[in-house]
Design a protein around this motif. Structure first.
Motif, PDB file in Angstrom:
ATOM      1  N   ILE A  68      76.613  67.673  24.629  1.00 59.63           N
ATOM      2  CA  ILE A  68      77.199  67.933  25.953  1.00 59.63           C
ATOM      3  C   ILE A  68      77.297  66.633  26.740  1.00 59.63           C
ATOM      4  CG2 ILE A  68      76.796  69.055  28.186  1.00 59.63           C
ATOM      5  CD1 ILE A  68      75.587  71.395  26.612  1.00 59.63           C
ATOM      6  N   LYS A  69      78.474  66.381  27.274  1.00 60.51           N
ATOM      7  CA  LYS A  69      78.685  65.192  28.095  1.00 60.51           C
ATOM      8  C   LYS A  69      78.364  65.536  29.551  1.00 60.51           C
ATOM      9  CE  LYS A  69      82.192  61.821  29.494  1.00 60.51           C
ATOM     10  NZ  LYS A  69      83.619  61.405  29.373  1.00 60.51           N
ATOM     11  N   ILE A  70      77.439  64.769  30.144  1.00 59.60           N
ATOM     12  CA  ILE A  70      76.969  65.052  31.492  1.00 59.60           C
ATOM     13  C   ILE A  70      77.290  63.891  32.429  1.00 59.60           C
ATOM     14  CG2 ILE A  70      74.935  65.456  32.946  1.00 59.60           C
ATOM     15  CD1 ILE A  70      73.538  66.605  30.456  1.00 59.60           C
ATOM     16  N   THR A  71      77.854  64.227  33.575  1.00 59.84           N
ATOM     17  CA  THR A  71      77.961  63.268  34.681  1.00 59.84           C
ATOM     18  C   THR A  71      77.124  63.812  35.823  1.00 59.84           C
ATOM     19  OG1 THR A  71      80.214  62.614  34.059  1.00 59.84           O
ATOM     20  CG2 THR A  71      79.483  62.082  36.293  1.00 59.84           C
ATOM     21  N   PHE A  72      76.153  63.032  36.256  1.00 62.56           N
ATOM     22  CA  PHE A  72      75.245  63.468  37.316  1.00 62.56           C
ATOM     23  C   PHE A  72      75.318  62.456  38.456  1.00 62.56           C
ATOM     24  CE2 PHE A  72      70.681  64.046  38.868  1.00 62.56           C
ATOM     25  CZ  PHE A  72      70.953  65.240  39.525  1.00 62.56           C
ATOM     26  N   ASP A  73      75.912  62.873  39.569  1.00 63.64           N
ATOM     27  CA  ASP A  73      76.096  61.995  40.726  1.00 63.64           C
ATOM     28  C   ASP A  73      75.043  62.298  41.790  1.00 63.64           C
ATOM     29  OD1 ASP A  73      78.256  60.779  39.553  1.00 63.64           O
ATOM     30  OD2 ASP A  73      79.755  62.023  40.561  1.00 63.64           O
ATOM     31  N   ILE A  74      74.371  61.251  42.237  1.00 69.94           N
ATOM     32  CA  ILE A  74      73.307  61.363  43.236  1.00 69.94           C
ATOM     33  C   ILE A  74      73.821  60.823  44.571  1.00 69.94           C
ATOM     34  CG2 ILE A  74      70.986  60.619  43.883  1.00 69.94           C
ATOM     35  CD1 ILE A  74      70.484  60.212  40.819  1.00 69.94           C
ATOM     36  N   TYR A  75      73.640  61.622  45.633  1.00 73.74           N
ATOM     37  CA  TYR A  75      74.005  61.205  46.984  1.00 73.74           C
ATOM     38  C   TYR A  75      72.790  61.406  47.894  1.00 73.74           C
ATOM     39  CZ  TYR A  75      78.867  62.083  45.382  1.00 73.74           C
ATOM     40  OH  TYR A  75      80.065  62.113  44.702  1.00 73.74           O
ATOM     41  N   GLY A  76      72.561  60.482  48.794  1.00 77.01           N
ATOM     42  CA  GLY A  76      71.501  60.688  49.772  1.00 77.01           C
ATOM     43  C   GLY A  76      70.812  59.405  50.185  1.00 77.01           C
TER      44      GLY A  76
ATOM     45  N   MET B 144      68.264  57.005  30.061  1.00 74.72           N
ATOM     46  CA  MET B 144      69.045  58.205  29.750  1.00 74.72           C
ATOM     47  C   MET B 144      69.760  58.073  28.405  1.00 74.72           C
ATOM     48  SD  MET B 144      69.017  60.792  31.821  1.00 74.72           S
ATOM     49  CE  MET B 144      68.075  61.068  33.342  1.00 74.72           C
ATOM     50  N   PRO B 145      69.873  59.181  27.665  1.00 77.14           N
ATOM     51  CA  PRO B 145      70.634  59.150  26.409  1.00 77.14           C
ATOM     52  C   PRO B 145      72.107  58.873  26.664  1.00 77.14           C
ATOM     53  CG  PRO B 145      69.985  61.406  26.979  1.00 77.14           C
ATOM     54  CD  PRO B 145      69.268  60.504  27.928  1.00 77.14           C
ATOM     55  N   SER B 146      72.828  58.511  25.622  1.00 75.80           N
ATOM     56  CA  SER B 146      74.212  58.046  25.764  1.00 75.80           C
ATOM     57  C   SER B 146      75.166  59.116  26.283  1.00 75.80           C
ATOM     58  CB  SER B 146      74.725  57.517  24.427  1.00 75.80           C
ATOM     59  OG  SER B 146      74.659  58.531  23.436  1.00 75.80           O
ATOM     60  N   ASN B 147      74.824  60.398  26.148  1.00 77.71           N
ATOM     61  CA  ASN B 147      75.712  61.473  26.608  1.00 77.71           C
ATOM     62  C   ASN B 147      75.562  61.760  28.107  1.00 77.71           C
ATOM     63  OD1 ASN B 147      73.074  62.593  25.864  1.00 77.71           O
ATOM     64  ND2 ASN B 147      73.953  64.575  26.394  1.00 77.71           N
ATOM     65  N   VAL B 148      74.647  61.058  28.774  1.00 83.00           N
ATOM     66  CA  VAL B 148      74.373  61.304  30.197  1.00 83.00           C
ATOM     67  C   VAL B 148      74.727  60.065  31.016  1.00 83.00           C
ATOM     68  CG1 VAL B 148      72.643  61.925  31.924  1.00 83.00           C
ATOM     69  CG2 VAL B 148      72.496  62.879  29.609  1.00 83.00           C
ATOM     70  N   ILE B 149      75.594  60.257  32.000  1.00 73.61           N
ATOM     71  CA  ILE B 149      75.944  59.184  32.937  1.00 73.61           C
ATOM     72  C   ILE B 149      75.432  59.575  34.309  1.00 73.61           C
ATOM     73  CG2 ILE B 149      77.822  57.916  34.048  1.00 73.61           C
ATOM     74  CD1 ILE B 149      79.508  58.469  31.550  1.00 73.61           C
TER      75      ILE B 149
END
Length: 384
Positions: free
Chosen positions: A232-240, A258-263
């Motif tokens: 699963i390709k994951i994009t996780f954007d953090i705001y704050g 983080m593993p390569s599938n997680v940005i």
């Protein structure tokens, strides 16, 4: 109209104070036809350094919803100056302090209520919840002990839920007639600019929007990402706002590994006028908070049709009765991971059903008119 003075550490256009500012903004927005509001706050962001733009220091400024705002400079952040400024108002009918553990504004509010002989409300905003009290408990326990002896029986406390009301009575030895049942007023968008939504199978775009500190539990969220299937390709954007630098360093260590599938991206702070539009771009709002007495940001995500994945330490656990998201215990990570994978594998058609369910859930839950009428009734009764 009656005049209500509100003390809060920060206020708009500040961007770093999180939910407490939203709570006050919503009260002013929804009740400004019934009461005159005067907000007293600092002239700075949470760091106490960056001055807010487009304000006049130490004078009453006009807000966007008819409120008057006194932005205090460091020099004039004292009771003498506040009292002098309040004498410019024809009458003071009610004092409202938006925190229990902010000793300075609690002192100001209490002294003003005595000076002008008017009712005094304290809104703890979840500060007395079990998980919240565990954070820096070595400071909070003696503070509670002292305040229980200083504050008299004429002080009222706002409870936004049955659980919070019970905590107030238990921890502060307060009688139930001093606890006011006033649920949070939600943030309701007038309109939302929504970008065209698309969804690919085995991909997920998630966001975390909150102050970066221990209570918001970002580390837990990042640790969950390690356990998601590598397919699963994951994009996780953090705001704050980065409120706790040491905690943010813990987060960065996890992000670096983080593993390569997680940005993972850190995108700074979202301005209030962009919050709904931002949420609308994501498949999931991941917010495993340790404690929220309400969680305005959760409602804002849902209004933007963004499904939620949260802890069960909020009043939003009934999301589990819908398709609009999930609330799980923080005892383990597997349920969180499973739901992330479920959303990631969902088709565009399925996601549209889930998004519509999220929006429908929050609209039904808000019950804004009944909540507004409660505030009007209770405020007026106190000011007789």
């Amino acid at each position: 109209m009656k005049n209500i003075v509100i003390f809060n550490q920060g206020y708009l256009p500040a961007t770093s104070y999180g939910g407490p500012v939203v709570s006050i903004t919503n009260i002013v927005t929804e009740l400004n036809e019934n009461f005159n509001f005067y907000i007293i706050c600092t002239a700075y962001e949470l760091d106490g350094i960056n001055q807010l733009p487009d304000i006049i220091l130490d004078k009453w400024n006009s807000g966007n919803n008819g409120e008057q705002i006194l932005y205090l400079s460091h020099v004039n952040n004292n009771f003498s100056f506040i009292k002098k400024s309040l004498f410019q108002i024809e009458s003071i009918d009610l004092i409202y302090v938006n925190s229990f553990f902010n000793a300075k504004q609690l002192f100001y509010g209490y002294k003003v209520s005595k000076a002008f002989n008017c009712p005094f409300i304290i809104a703890p905003r979840g500060e007395l919840e079990e998980n919240a009290l565990k954070i820096k408990s070595y400071k909070k326990k003696p503070y509670v002990f002292i305040m229980k002896r200083i504050l008299n029986k004429n002080v009222y406390y706002q409870s936004t839920s049955e659980l919070e009301g019970n905590n107030i009575m238990k921890i502060l030895d307060v009688k139930n007639f001093n606890v006011l049942d006033l649920p949070n007023l939600p943030s309701i968008p007038q309109s939302i600019n929504i970008s065209k939504y698309n969804k690919k199978s085995n991909e997920i775009k998630m966001c975390f929007i909150s102050r970066i500190q221990v209570k918001k539990n970002l580390v837990f969220a990042l640790e969950c990402l390690y356990k998601v299937s590598s397919e699963i390709k994951i994009t996780f954007d953090i705001y704050g706002t980065i409120e706790n630098e040491a905690y943010w360093k813990q987060c960065l260590k996890l992000i670096d590994k983080m593993p390569s599938n997680v940005i993972v991206n850190y995108n700074g702070v979202v301005s209030r006028d962009k919050i709904f539009e931002t949420f609308s771009r994501y498949d999931l709002f991941f917010f495993p908070t340790l404690s929220e007495n309400y969680g305005h940001v959760i409602g804002e995500a849902l209004y933007a049709s963004c499904p939620i994945l949260i802890s069960d330490q909020t009043p939003w656990t009934d999301i589990n009765d819908t398709y609009g998201g999930r609330a799980y215990s923080l005892d383990g990570k597997n349920k969180f991971v499973d739901y992330i994978e479920e959303i990631a594998m969902s088709s565009l058609t399925s996601m549209n059903i889930i998004k519509n369910s999220a929006k429908k859930f929050v609209v039904n839950k808000s019950d804004i008119e009944n909540k507004k009428n409660k505030y009007i009734k209770i405020f007026n009764e106190l000011m007789i």
